[in-house]
Design a protein around this motif. Structure first.
Motif, PDB file in Angstrom:
ATOM      1  N   UNK A 118       7.553  11.448 -13.304  1.00  0.00           N
ATOM      2  CA  UNK A 118       8.938  12.052 -14.056  1.00  0.00           C
ATOM      3  C   UNK A 118       9.996  12.145 -12.890  1.00  0.00           C
ATOM      4  N   UNK A 119       9.659  12.390 -11.768  1.00  0.00           N
ATOM      5  CA  UNK A 119      10.868  12.540 -10.805  1.00  0.00           C
ATOM      6  C   UNK A 119      10.670  11.584  -9.809  1.00  0.00           C
ATOM      7  N   UNK A 120      11.178  10.139  -9.888  1.00  0.00           N
ATOM      8  CA  UNK A 120      11.188   9.063  -8.839  1.00  0.00           C
ATOM      9  C   UNK A 120      11.952   9.566  -7.747  1.00  0.00           C
ATOM     10  N   UNK A 121      11.397   8.835  -6.680  1.00  0.00           N
ATOM     11  CA  UNK A 121      12.128   9.343  -5.225  1.00  0.00           C
ATOM     12  C   UNK A 121      13.511   8.572  -5.254  1.00  0.00           C
ATOM     13  N   UNK A 122      14.494   9.681  -5.159  1.00  0.00           N
ATOM     14  CA  UNK A 122      15.732   9.172  -4.996  1.00  0.00           C
ATOM     15  C   UNK A 122      16.223   8.224  -3.915  1.00  0.00           C
ATOM     16  N   UNK A 123      15.482   8.174  -2.782  1.00  0.00           N
ATOM     17  CA  UNK A 123      15.698   7.739  -1.685  1.00  0.00           C
ATOM     18  C   UNK A 123      14.972   6.262  -1.695  1.00  0.00           C
ATOM     19  N   UNK A 124      14.377   6.101  -2.914  1.00  0.00           N
ATOM     20  CA  UNK A 124      13.715   4.739  -2.694  1.00  0.00           C
ATOM     21  C   UNK A 124      14.285   3.730  -3.456  1.00  0.00           C
ATOM     22  N   UNK A 125      14.853   2.531  -2.918  1.00  0.00           N
ATOM     23  CA  UNK A 125      15.338   1.482  -3.653  1.00  0.00           C
ATOM     24  C   UNK A 125      14.618   0.817  -5.059  1.00  0.00           C
ATOM     25  N   UNK A 126      13.424   0.781  -4.738  1.00  0.00           N
ATOM     26  CA  UNK A 126      12.457   0.193  -5.643  1.00  0.00           C
ATOM     27  C   UNK A 126      12.222   1.330  -6.830  1.00  0.00           C
ATOM     28  N   UNK A 127      12.135   2.596  -6.419  1.00  0.00           N
ATOM     29  CA  UNK A 127      11.916   3.659  -7.434  1.00  0.00           C
ATOM     30  C   UNK A 127      12.986   3.488  -8.421  1.00  0.00           C
ATOM     31  N   UNK A 128      14.440   3.593  -7.818  1.00  0.00           N
ATOM     32  CA  UNK A 128      15.405   3.653  -8.766  1.00  0.00           C
ATOM     33  C   UNK A 128      15.783   2.378  -9.496  1.00  0.00           C
ATOM     34  N   UNK A 129      15.398   1.310  -8.951  1.00  0.00           N
ATOM     35  CA  UNK A 129      15.186  -0.064  -9.627  1.00  0.00           C
ATOM     36  C   UNK A 129      14.350   0.182 -10.934  1.00  0.00           C
ATOM     37  N   UNK A 130      13.268   0.636 -10.729  1.00  0.00           N
ATOM     38  CA  UNK A 130      12.381   0.822 -11.663  1.00  0.00           C
ATOM     39  C   UNK A 130      12.199   2.237 -12.374  1.00  0.00           C
ATOM     40  N   UNK A 131      13.325   2.868 -12.424  1.00  0.00           N
ATOM     41  CA  UNK A 131      13.461   4.225 -12.906  1.00  0.00           C
ATOM     42  C   UNK A 131      12.930   4.419 -14.202  1.00  0.00           C
ATOM     43  N   UNK A 132      13.381   3.693 -15.201  1.00  0.00           N
ATOM     44  CA  UNK A 132      13.079   3.870 -16.551  1.00  0.00           C
ATOM     45  C   UNK A 132      11.907   3.425 -16.795  1.00  0.00           C
ATOM     46  N   UNK A 160       0.687  -1.251  -0.146  1.00  0.00           N
ATOM     47  CA  UNK A 160       0.005  -0.001   0.085  1.00  0.00           C
ATOM     48  C   UNK A 160       0.955   1.119   0.026  1.00  0.00           C
ATOM     49  N   UNK A 161       2.005   1.210   0.762  1.00  0.00           N
ATOM     50  CA  UNK A 161       2.898   2.411   0.716  1.00  0.00           C
ATOM     51  C   UNK A 161       3.360   2.482  -0.562  1.00  0.00           C
ATOM     52  N   UNK A 162       3.828   1.527  -1.369  1.00  0.00           N
ATOM     53  CA  UNK A 162       4.418   1.571  -2.540  1.00  0.00           C
ATOM     54  C   UNK A 162       3.309   1.557  -3.703  1.00  0.00           C
ATOM     55  N   UNK A 163       3.448   2.841  -4.298  1.00  0.00           N
ATOM     56  CA  UNK A 163       2.402   2.881  -5.632  1.00  0.00           C
ATOM     57  C   UNK A 163       2.975   2.526  -6.810  1.00  0.00           C
ATOM     58  N   UNK A 164       2.017   1.668  -7.695  1.00  0.00           N
ATOM     59  CA  UNK A 164       2.559   1.245  -8.830  1.00  0.00           C
ATOM     60  C   UNK A 164       2.518   2.489  -9.943  1.00  0.00           C
ATOM     61  N   UNK A 165       3.083   2.425 -10.996  1.00  0.00           N
ATOM     62  CA  UNK A 165       2.928   3.663 -11.846  1.00  0.00           C
ATOM     63  C   UNK A 165       1.524   3.942 -12.356  1.00  0.00           C
ATOM     64  N   UNK A 166       0.684   3.153 -12.544  1.00  0.00           N
ATOM     65  CA  UNK A 166      -0.609   3.505 -12.698  1.00  0.00           C
ATOM     66  C   UNK A 166      -1.154   4.177 -11.778  1.00  0.00           C
ATOM     67  N   UNK A 167      -0.884   4.399 -10.444  1.00  0.00           N
ATOM     68  CA  UNK A 167      -1.413   5.023  -9.257  1.00  0.00           C
ATOM     69  C   UNK A 167      -0.808   5.958  -8.924  1.00  0.00           C
ATOM     70  N   UNK A 168       0.410   6.574 -10.033  1.00  0.00           N
ATOM     71  CA  UNK A 168       1.079   7.673  -9.533  1.00  0.00           C
ATOM     72  C   UNK A 168       0.684   9.158 -10.276  1.00  0.00           C
ATOM     73  N   UNK A 169       0.825  10.058  -9.904  1.00  0.00           N
ATOM     74  CA  UNK A 169       0.496  11.448 -10.709  1.00  0.00           C
ATOM     75  C   UNK A 169       1.857  11.737 -11.538  1.00  0.00           C
ATOM     76  N   UNK A 170       1.930  12.792 -12.253  1.00  0.00           N
ATOM     77  CA  UNK A 170       2.783  12.884 -13.303  1.00  0.00           C
ATOM     78  C   UNK A 170       4.245  13.308 -12.581  1.00  0.00           C
TER      79      UNK A 170
END
Length: 379
Positions: free
Chosen positions: A257-271, A243-253
């Protein structure tokens, strides 16, 4: 907009709405079976089911709106050409751009509506859909487990239930495999059981079964029989993380465009996140590009009372080719962000080509008077 343009626009608007409704209904029939299963097997109320269906609408609309507006324009303009209506309009001195104006106006409206879907309503609906689904599936009355299937509970538990009594809710032929401890996985087999609620969430009470656990010292599986054994079905850590980690379809623009640099999952899925953000900006441009291209192809060439099947086919194939190329580029841009400019270039180039065909196509000449018979002198 002139009276004639409003007349054409109304027809296109009605056709677009009808085509969109038909396409959405067809998609709902094929994709909502998993939601219907919540009613049949899980006991979810009809109100919750309808709420979930409504929350799925933005995704359906994003998919079918480009097809609906293109189909409407092709059908209406083809009918008006076959009936000679556009021929009369051309004879009255109406040029190509004015003929195309109603279709272009409808395409602009669809583009704006698509932007509202992709930038706001779609992520909001996906968030609520996911949360409501989680509540429905974790509710005891919704019967978390689907019979005849291997149900994944979190990341470490798999549960299989052969059958459920529709009246009492009792379960039969139960298998639970738990890998919380990777060194000592546990398998539970029971003849029957039931699900009950607790302060810590839903849990299953297995009755008359056996626990099989690997003994690392002896290297053997040691079965232990039991009369009653409680298995927690709520993996709080996994649910909180999900619930804390939002999938791409659940996120706003901005979040895409600017994933969280402190989130390992965001950096893994950066592209993937960045590509999805740019896709939210480029996809709504496609309906307008498709309509411009189709109108350019349809309104070019000479009048043919037998229909415009060849030009309609060319327009449809062009739309399919652009759509397929767009999807391929988006997939490749996920791994190589250098391809992102191509996502913008495709709708822009399609629009330019469509306008070029519209503006450069040969204007039809309608005779100002009836042709004279051969050999007859003017009076």
């Amino acid at each position: 907009m002139s009276l004639l343009s409003r007349y054409v626009f109304r027809q296109i608007a009605v056709a677009t709405v009808l085509a969109t409704v038909i396409l959405v209904f067809a998609i709902m029939l094929t994709t909502s079976m998993r939601l219907i299963q919540l009613i049949v097997d899980g006991g979810v109320g009809v109100g919750t089911f309808l709420h979930l269906v409504i929350l799925s609408m933005p995704e359906f609309l994003i998919a079918v709106l480009p097809i609906g507006v293109v189909a409407a324009c092709l059908i209406i303009y083809n009918r008006m050409l076959a009936d000679g209506e556009l021929l009369v309009m051309r004879g009255a001195g109406i040029g190509q751009m004015r003929l195309a104006l109603p279709g272009l106006a409808m395409a602009v409206i669809i583009t704006g509506f698509s932007y509202s879907m992709t930038l706001y309503f779609w992520p909001v609906a996906n968030r609520e859909f996911r949360d409501l689904s989680a509540i429905a599936q974790s509710d005891v009355s919704a019967a978390l487990l689907q019979t005849g299937e291997f149900n994944a509970i979190g990341d470490s538990m798999t549960v299989f239930v052969r059958d459920r009594n529709p009246v009492t809710g009792d379960l039969s032929d139960i298998l639970v495999h738990n890998t919380d401890n990777q060194d000592q996985p546990v398998t539970i087999i029971a003849k029957r059981g039931y699900i009950e609620d607790s302060d810590d969430g839903p849990r299953m009470v297995a009755i008359d079964g056996v626990i099989q656990q690997l003994n690392r010292k002896t290297g053997r599986v040691e079965p232990v029989a039991f009369d009653s054994y409680t298995v927690p079905l709520s993996s709080a850590g996994a649910e909180d993380l999900a619930r804390n980690y939002r999938q791409p379809s659940e996120r706003f623009l901005p979040d895409l465009l600017y994933p969280d640099p402190n989130s390992p999952r965001d950096q893994k899925n950066y592209g993937r996140l960045v590509m999805e953000g740019h896709k939210r900006l480029t996809d709504p441009l496609l309906p307008f590009a498709y309509v411009v291209f189709c109108l350019g192809v349809l309104l070019s060439g000479d009048y043919n009372r037998r229909g415009l099947a060849r030009r309609i086919l060319i327009a449809a194939l062009g739309v399919v080719a652009v759509q397929a190329t767009t999807m391929s580029v988006a997939g490749m841009a996920r791994d190589s962000l250098a391809l992102l400019p191509l996502m913008y270039a495709l709708p822009v180039l399609t629009t330019v080509v469509g306008f070029a065909i519209l503006l450069l196509s040969r204007r039809r000449h309608v005779p100002a008077e009836a042709p004279r018979a051969s050999g007859m002198a003017p009076a």
